[in-house]
Motif scaffolding. Sequence first.
Motif, PDB file in Angstrom:
ATOM      1  N   MET A   1       0.845  -1.177   0.000  1.00 47.55           N
ATOM      2  CA  MET A   1       0.000   0.000   0.000  1.00 47.55           C
ATOM      3  C   MET A   1       0.893   1.243   0.000  1.00 47.55           C
ATOM      4  O   MET A   1       1.714   1.422   0.880  1.00 47.55           O
ATOM      5  N   LYS A   2       0.729   2.079  -1.028  1.00 46.75           N
ATOM      6  CA  LYS A   2       1.562   3.280  -1.133  1.00 46.75           C
ATOM      7  C   LYS A   2       0.925   4.443  -0.400  1.00 46.75           C
ATOM      8  O   LYS A   2      -0.267   4.686  -0.497  1.00 46.75           O
ATOM      9  N   ARG A   3       1.806   5.173   0.305  1.00 52.37           N
ATOM     10  CA  ARG A   3       1.382   6.364   1.030  1.00 52.37           C
ATOM     11  C   ARG A   3       2.182   7.562   0.531  1.00 52.37           C
ATOM     12  O   ARG A   3       3.181   7.401  -0.165  1.00 52.37           O
ATOM     13  N   CYS A   4       1.779   8.746   0.955  1.00 48.79           N
ATOM     14  CA  CYS A   4       2.564   9.942   0.676  1.00 48.79           C
ATOM     15  C   CYS A   4       3.965   9.723   1.248  1.00 48.79           C
ATOM     16  O   CYS A   4       4.111   9.161   2.346  1.00 48.79           O
ATOM     17  N   VAL A   5       4.988  10.170   0.530  1.00 52.50           N
ATOM     18  CA  VAL A   5       6.369   9.854   0.920  1.00 52.50           C
ATOM     19  C   VAL A   5       6.815  10.500   2.224  1.00 52.50           C
ATOM     20  O   VAL A   5       7.784  10.057   2.820  1.00 52.50           O
ATOM     21  N   TRP A   6       6.099  11.490   2.718  1.00 48.94           N
ATOM     22  CA  TRP A   6       6.498  12.135   3.972  1.00 48.94           C
ATOM     23  C   TRP A   6       6.160  11.300   5.207  1.00 48.94           C
ATOM     24  O   TRP A   6       6.623  11.583   6.304  1.00 48.94           O
ATOM     25  N   VAL A   7       5.369  10.264   5.032  1.00 44.17           N
ATOM     26  CA  VAL A   7       4.974   9.432   6.172  1.00 44.17           C
ATOM     27  C   VAL A   7       6.150   8.547   6.597  1.00 44.17           C
ATOM     28  O   VAL A   7       6.745   7.870   5.778  1.00 44.17           O
ATOM     29  N   THR A   8       6.452   8.574   7.885  1.00 47.71           N
ATOM     30  CA  THR A   8       7.536   7.741   8.422  1.00 47.71           C
ATOM     31  C   THR A   8       6.980   6.358   8.771  1.00 47.71           C
ATOM     32  O   THR A   8       5.800   6.084   8.569  1.00 47.71           O
ATOM     33  N   LYS A   9       7.813   5.510   9.333  1.00 46.57           N
ATOM     34  CA  LYS A   9       7.379   4.174   9.747  1.00 46.57           C
ATOM     35  C   LYS A   9       6.757   4.174  11.143  1.00 46.57           C
ATOM     36  O   LYS A   9       6.337   3.140  11.648  1.00 46.57           O
ATOM     37  N   GLU A  10       6.697   5.343  11.762  1.00 46.85           N
ATOM     38  CA  GLU A  10       6.081   5.469  13.085  1.00 46.85           C
ATOM     39  C   GLU A  10       4.571   5.245  12.971  1.00 46.85           C
ATOM     40  O   GLU A  10       3.903   5.891  12.165  1.00 46.85           O
TER      41      GLU A  10
END
Length: 193
Positions: A1-10
Amino acid sequence: MKRCVWVTKEQLYIDYHDKEWGVPVYDDQRLFEMLCLEGAQAGLSWWTILQKRENYRLAFDHFEAEKIVQYTDEKVQSLLSDSGIVRNRLKIQSVITNAKSYLKMKELHGSFSNYIWNFVENKPIINHWATKEDVPATTELSDRMSKQLKKDGFKFVGSTICYSFMQAVGMVNDHTLECFCHPSNNFVDTKNI
């Protein structure tokens, strides 16, 4: 599932992105909370504020403006010693000032939601950005909103803060096209946070 690239793994950040960011909010108190939190972010990262959000809710009476406008100098002093929030006198004072303006706008417009959503003619703006570099920090609309909010007595509402606020409460949807949360990817979340 792709998310906006600014999202971290937190996980906290993932949940914020997946369930809140870009989802339209019409609840007055939640809108007020987000406006105050975006103001607290000035000069800092959203991650810093997101980690402190629960502390902010406790410190500021869950953003009940009617209580906040009653804050005394003693309460301000106690907030300045609260390590769970950003201990900046101007930012703390701005929440009190903004509570007064919020209540005034609520009275004038029937609700704060009516007042704030009027800036986008009561309809979310869905953008179609390919990359995070395409997403602006300010727009002509955020400039206009900032100018009006300042005129109406709000503090810490510069154009960048206003645009971040609009993104956060779904007035503007800036999920990039590849993100599963972009409306073109058939992601629908009817939950109003």
